[in-house]
Scaffold this motif. Sequence first.
Motif: not given
Length: 301
Positions: A179-182, A196-197, A208-209, A230-231
């Motif tokens: 999961f890429l979180l931004y 969420a992380a 991946i934060y 996922y993003i």
Amino acid sequence: MSIVSTYSIKDLEQLSGIKAHTLRIWEQRYNLLSPKRTDTNIRYYDDEDLKLILNVALLNDNGYKISKIASMSEQEMREEVVKLTERSLTHDDQIHALTICMIEMDEERFDKVLSTNILKIGFEQTMMNIIYPFMSKIGVLWQTGAINPAQEHFISNLVRQKLIVAIDGQVTKPGGKKFLLYLPEGELHEISILFAAFLIKNNGHRVIYLGQNTPNDDLFTVYKLHKPEYILTVITTSPSSEYIQEYLDALAERFSQCDIIVSGYQIVGQDLKFPSNVKAMHYIRQLKDMLTEIEAVPQEK
């Protein structure tokens, strides 16, 4: 320098859960509140009034009669409230206690309330049932200007610290989805993606934060490097409502090979058309449901 916040009777209703009509009756019958008036004769209330009503609401919810509460001194009321919040497990009582901590900017008390709840019901349930409803309440008032930004920043930073410690304490398991979180450029409200992380890692997946204010080019560079399935992003203020549809469409096209999860003030309840690979998340609980639907993560033998 003191921080001055002013509240309408509707703000007091929103934060305490006591109907404005009931507040007016108590005001007249027991002299519980002393509203001030602006130069144009509009009634308003201050932090002391809000603290009082939160204490009254908490005691009243726990069986104290309003006539008895009205006869208490400020110190007696405070002592009863502290005793109650230390033994009570009801979420509303804990939210009231946190709101008072916010008004007083009392870090020690805020930390004690949070730590006590984490010990009793665990970090995840404390976030789900106490912190999130609390942040939603103050978020509404922050948007309308009733709460001073300094108070909101004070609370957000304390919650952020707790989340970072909890995330750092997790062990990354092999396997799982990426999961890429931004947060988009200009977006600084980080609490939701931090939680969420935590949830994603807690369910055995990889995070991946990138965090706040991520430039589009940086997002694309990291995406190409890690190829996440996922993003996830949360849009509270930026981009603004007039550009949000255009932003979602561009996001869906640029990252067409992965599923995109979006949430936040600019998403929830808005009249938007979501591309096929974009899914709106209306509540943080939905993320938990989504995570359980993703194929089970292989466990170490």
